[in-house]
Design a protein around this motif. Structure first.
Motif, PDB file in Angstrom:
ATOM      1  N   PRO A   1      11.177  52.895  -2.536  1.00  0.00           N
ATOM      2  CA  PRO A   1      11.865  53.705  -1.524  1.00  0.00           C
ATOM      3  C   PRO A   1      11.210  53.592  -0.151  1.00  0.00           C
ATOM      4  N   GLY A   2      12.009  53.271   0.858  1.00  0.00           N
ATOM      5  CA  GLY A   2      11.520  53.210   2.230  1.00  0.00           C
ATOM      6  C   GLY A   2      10.871  51.905   2.628  1.00  0.00           C
ATOM      7  N   TYR A   3      10.702  50.968   1.682  1.00  0.00           N
ATOM      8  CA  TYR A   3       9.958  49.737   1.988  1.00  0.00           C
ATOM      9  C   TYR A   3      10.619  48.945   3.117  1.00  0.00           C
ATOM     10  N   LEU A   4      11.886  48.616   2.975  1.00  0.00           N
ATOM     11  CA  LEU A   4      12.563  47.796   3.987  1.00  0.00           C
ATOM     12  C   LEU A   4      12.667  48.527   5.318  1.00  0.00           C
ATOM     13  N   THR A   5      12.942  49.820   5.274  1.00  0.00           N
ATOM     14  CA  THR A   5      13.028  50.600   6.510  1.00  0.00           C
ATOM     15  C   THR A   5      11.700  50.600   7.240  1.00  0.00           C
ATOM     16  N   ASP A   6      10.606  50.828   6.493  1.00  0.00           N
ATOM     17  CA  ASP A   6       9.278  50.837   7.116  1.00  0.00           C
ATOM     18  C   ASP A   6       8.924  49.464   7.681  1.00  0.00           C
ATOM     19  N   LEU A   7       9.271  48.416   6.950  1.00  0.00           N
ATOM     20  CA  LEU A   7       8.965  47.060   7.412  1.00  0.00           C
ATOM     21  C   LEU A   7       9.702  46.753   8.712  1.00  0.00           C
ATOM     22  N   ARG A   8      10.993  47.020   8.745  1.00  0.00           N
ATOM     23  CA  ARG A   8      11.783  46.727   9.950  1.00  0.00           C
ATOM     24  C   ARG A   8      11.351  47.594  11.123  1.00  0.00           C
ATOM     25  N   THR A   9      11.030  48.849  10.863  1.00  0.00           N
ATOM     26  CA  THR A   9      10.576  49.746  11.936  1.00  0.00           C
ATOM     27  C   THR A   9       9.268  49.266  12.530  1.00  0.00           C
TER      28      THR A   9
ATOM     29  N   ARG B   1      28.633  19.753  11.858  1.00  0.00           N
ATOM     30  CA  ARG B   1      27.181  19.568  11.896  1.00  0.00           C
ATOM     31  C   ARG B   1      26.543  20.492  10.858  1.00  0.00           C
ATOM     32  N   SER B   2      25.273  20.701  10.982  1.00  0.00           N
ATOM     33  CA  SER B   2      24.594  21.615  10.068  1.00  0.00           C
ATOM     34  C   SER B   2      23.519  22.369  10.830  1.00  0.00           C
ATOM     35  N   GLU B   3      23.137  23.503  10.271  1.00  0.00           N
ATOM     36  CA  GLU B   3      22.059  24.312  10.836  1.00  0.00           C
ATOM     37  C   GLU B   3      20.836  24.238   9.933  1.00  0.00           C
ATOM     38  N   LEU B   4      19.671  24.255  10.565  1.00  0.00           N
ATOM     39  CA  LEU B   4      18.433  24.311   9.796  1.00  0.00           C
ATOM     40  C   LEU B   4      18.027  25.772   9.646  1.00  0.00           C
ATOM     41  N   TRP B   5      18.001  26.228   8.412  1.00  0.00           N
ATOM     42  CA  TRP B   5      17.564  27.593   8.123  1.00  0.00           C
ATOM     43  C   TRP B   5      16.128  27.542   7.593  1.00  0.00           C
ATOM     44  N   GLY B   6      15.319  28.478   8.061  1.00  0.00           N
ATOM     45  CA  GLY B   6      13.939  28.562   7.603  1.00  0.00           C
ATOM     46  C   GLY B   6      13.648  29.925   7.015  1.00  0.00           C
ATOM     47  N   THR B   7      12.875  29.951   5.940  1.00  0.00           N
ATOM     48  CA  THR B   7      12.501  31.220   5.324  1.00  0.00           C
ATOM     49  C   THR B   7      10.990  31.286   5.157  1.00  0.00           C
ATOM     50  N   ASP B   8      10.454  32.459   5.391  1.00  0.00           N
ATOM     51  CA  ASP B   8       9.034  32.724   5.154  1.00  0.00           C
ATOM     52  C   ASP B   8       8.962  33.840   4.127  1.00  0.00           C
ATOM     53  N   GLU B   9       8.444  33.526   2.949  1.00  0.00           N
ATOM     54  CA  GLU B   9       8.401  34.485   1.850  1.00  0.00           C
ATOM     55  C   GLU B   9       7.100  35.285   1.894  1.00  0.00           C
ATOM     56  N   LYS B  10       7.199  36.607   1.844  1.00  0.00           N
ATOM     57  CA  LYS B  10       6.021  37.467   1.877  1.00  0.00           C
ATOM     58  C   LYS B  10       6.131  38.541   0.799  1.00  0.00           C
ATOM     59  N   ASP B  11       5.137  38.574  -0.073  1.00  0.00           N
ATOM     60  CA  ASP B  11       5.101  39.553  -1.163  1.00  0.00           C
ATOM     61  C   ASP B  11       3.885  40.449  -0.957  1.00  0.00           C
ATOM     62  N   TRP B  12       4.045  41.497  -0.153  1.00  0.00           N
ATOM     63  CA  TRP B  12       2.954  42.423   0.168  1.00  0.00           C
ATOM     64  C   TRP B  12       3.284  43.799  -0.388  1.00  0.00           C
ATOM     65  N   ALA B  13       2.262  44.498  -0.850  1.00  0.00           N
ATOM     66  CA  ALA B  13       2.462  45.859  -1.337  1.00  0.00           C
ATOM     67  C   ALA B  13       2.787  46.811  -0.202  1.00  0.00           C
TER      68      ALA B  13
ATOM     69  N   PRO C   1       4.433  47.525   3.444  1.00  0.00           N
ATOM     70  CA  PRO C   1       5.313  47.014   4.496  1.00  0.00           C
ATOM     71  C   PRO C   1       4.686  47.121   5.882  1.00  0.00           C
ATOM     72  N   VAL C   2       3.885  48.149   6.107  1.00  0.00           N
ATOM     73  CA  VAL C   2       3.259  48.335   7.421  1.00  0.00           C
ATOM     74  C   VAL C   2       2.200  47.270   7.669  1.00  0.00           C
ATOM     75  N   LEU C   3       1.348  47.024   6.675  1.00  0.00           N
ATOM     76  CA  LEU C   3       0.309  46.002   6.836  1.00  0.00           C
ATOM     77  C   LEU C   3       0.926  44.609   6.964  1.00  0.00           C
ATOM     78  N   LEU C   4       2.022  44.352   6.238  1.00  0.00           N
ATOM     79  CA  LEU C   4       2.714  43.082   6.387  1.00  0.00           C
ATOM     80  C   LEU C   4       3.225  42.915   7.809  1.00  0.00           C
ATOM     81  N   ALA C   5       3.889  43.929   8.341  1.00  0.00           N
ATOM     82  CA  ALA C   5       4.454  43.841   9.691  1.00  0.00           C
ATOM     83  C   ALA C   5       3.370  43.616  10.732  1.00  0.00           C
ATOM     84  N   ARG C   6       2.236  44.278  10.566  1.00  0.00           N
ATOM     85  CA  ARG C   6       1.175  44.178  11.576  1.00  0.00           C
ATOM     86  C   ARG C   6       0.483  42.813  11.561  1.00  0.00           C
ATOM     87  N   SER C   7       0.522  42.128  10.437  1.00  0.00           N
ATOM     88  CA  SER C   7      -0.154  40.829  10.355  1.00  0.00           C
ATOM     89  C   SER C   7       0.802  39.654  10.489  1.00  0.00           C
TER      90      SER C   7
END
Length: 407
Positions: free
Chosen positions: A361-369, A317-329, A331-337
């Protein structure tokens, strides 16, 4: 609700507890964005921040509130507060991490400014949008979305025609920031449906997205060689910041044949549709290069439709993968919205950020946190970069022996 509370020992200790320094930055940003828009609406020069006089006497309420809060923050910290509005404006040109006043911000956000040159920065616009649902952003997106739907539904003849037309026109906004009157005439022939008396609905879309400029017998424009956005500076400069996030390249000359005028993206459509779409199309093209068949913007009845969907083979079979692209300066404001789109239902979900953000530096860590505890457990997703997403796809294909044709 007050953002400041003084402890029981009283103000003489100079102790203050702030709920969130992002509130203060959001208020400052709201004031900057509102002042900039007022000046634009009055036809004032685009360099108001260094002028000796103001043409208006009433500063935005958000700005006045922010300046007052900032004054007290400095005062209780034992620091000399900014003397006036101009001093606060100059402070907005400095990253908060370098302010005399300590700010509780993510590592990525401590290094950005609220003002870049004479314009509110990406961070400032994101702060306004995230905190209050920026009316300009909402209006621009809603207006473009409604115009797209009207043209697509009116010209559809078969089941999937509406979606195809929607994608066709949305890609036009992203891939063609500048079009000629001859291009518009071709669109009217391609999509001729309109009211019984009047021009085709596609003209409503054109006016919702573009603004008309005179140019008889053709025009030559200097545009970004990567995203096609017109450049304002004189030719001959090898590199110029075109304003599209992560887009650093030289210029090229665009020659348009015209009868009497050409069309350039409105600021709102540029900022909130085109700029975001450049990243979305790049991910789509990279997935297609791996042999899959990605689909753009499924769920077109929603302005925030899921950006890219594609099927990845798994066994028989196959799986449906979905992606949502976000380009924000920020990471905290992106996560909150951030909210994952409701439809379509996917087997795997990815929040994708561009490589130029991940390198901060720290962008992905801050976003995931910041995302932790804010997401819907029924729709879990993984935060990845562009390259990491493609690695995930390659691994899935490798497990299938490279077969990418499953449905």
């Amino acid at each position: 609700m007050s953002a400041l509370s003084v402890d029981e020992a009283g103000p003489e200790r100079g102790a203050a507890v702030w709920e969130d320094d992002y509130i203060l930055l959001a208020l400052l940003s709201h004031g900057l964005v509102e002042m900039n828009r007022r000046l634009e609406s009055l036809g004032q020069p685009r360099h108001p921040w260094s002028g000796a006089e103001r043409r208006y006497t009433s500063l935005p309420g958000a700005w006045q509130e922010a300046v007052t809060r900032l004054w007290w923050r400095f005062f209780w910290a034992g620091l000399e507060p900014p003397r006036n509005d101009y001093a606060v404006l100059e402070l907005c040109r400095v990253p908060p991490g370098r302010w005399p006043l300590p700010m509780a911000l993510s590592a990525a956000d401590a290094d950005v400014c609220l003002l870049e040159g004479d314009e509110p920065s990406e961070f400032a616009e994101e702060a306004v949008r995230g905190a209050w649902g920026d009316p300009e952003a909402h209006l621009a997106e809603h207006r473009v979305h409604q115009a797209l739907l009207l043209v697509a539904e009116a010209n559809a003849r078969e089941r999937h025609d509406a979606w195809r037309i929607y994608v066709r026109l949305r890609r036009l906004v992203i891939e063609r920031p500048v079009i000629s009157d001859l291009d518009v005439q071709a669109l009217q022939r391609e999509l001729p449906t309109g009211p019984a008396a009047g021009e085709p609905y596609v003209m409503e879309f054109v006016r919702a997205v573009y603004e008309r400029r005179p140019a008889e017998n053709g025009v030559t424009l200097a545009v970004c060689a990567r995203c096609g956005v017109p450049l304002s500076k004189a030719r001959g400069k090898r590199k110029e910041d075109c304003g599209t996030p992560g887009c650093e390249t030289g210029y090229e000359n665009l020659r348009l044949a015209t009868l009497g005028f050409y069309w350039v993206l409105h600021r709102g459509a540029r900022r909130f549709v085109h700029d975001a779409g450049v990243f979305e199309l790049r991910v789509c093209d990279n997935v297609r290069a791996l042999g899959l068949e990605p689909l753009l913007w499924l769920g077109t009845d929603q302005p925030d439709a899921l950006d890219v969907c594609f099927r990845v083979p798994r066994g028989k079979r196959s799986e449906l993968w979905g992606t949502d692209e976000k380009d924000w300066a920020s990471p905290v404001l992106l996560a909150r919205s951030f909210r994952w789109p409701i439809e379509p239902e996917c087997d795997r979900r990815f929040l994708v950020v561009p490589e130029h953000r991940a390198q901060v530096p720290g962008y992905l860590t801050d976003l995931r946190t910041e995302l932790a505890g804010r997401t819907d457990p029924a729709r879990p997703f993984k935060v990845v970069t562009e390259k990491q997403l493609l690695t995930e796809v390659r691994r899935a294909l490798a497990r299938q022996g490279g077969n990418s044709c499953a449905r």
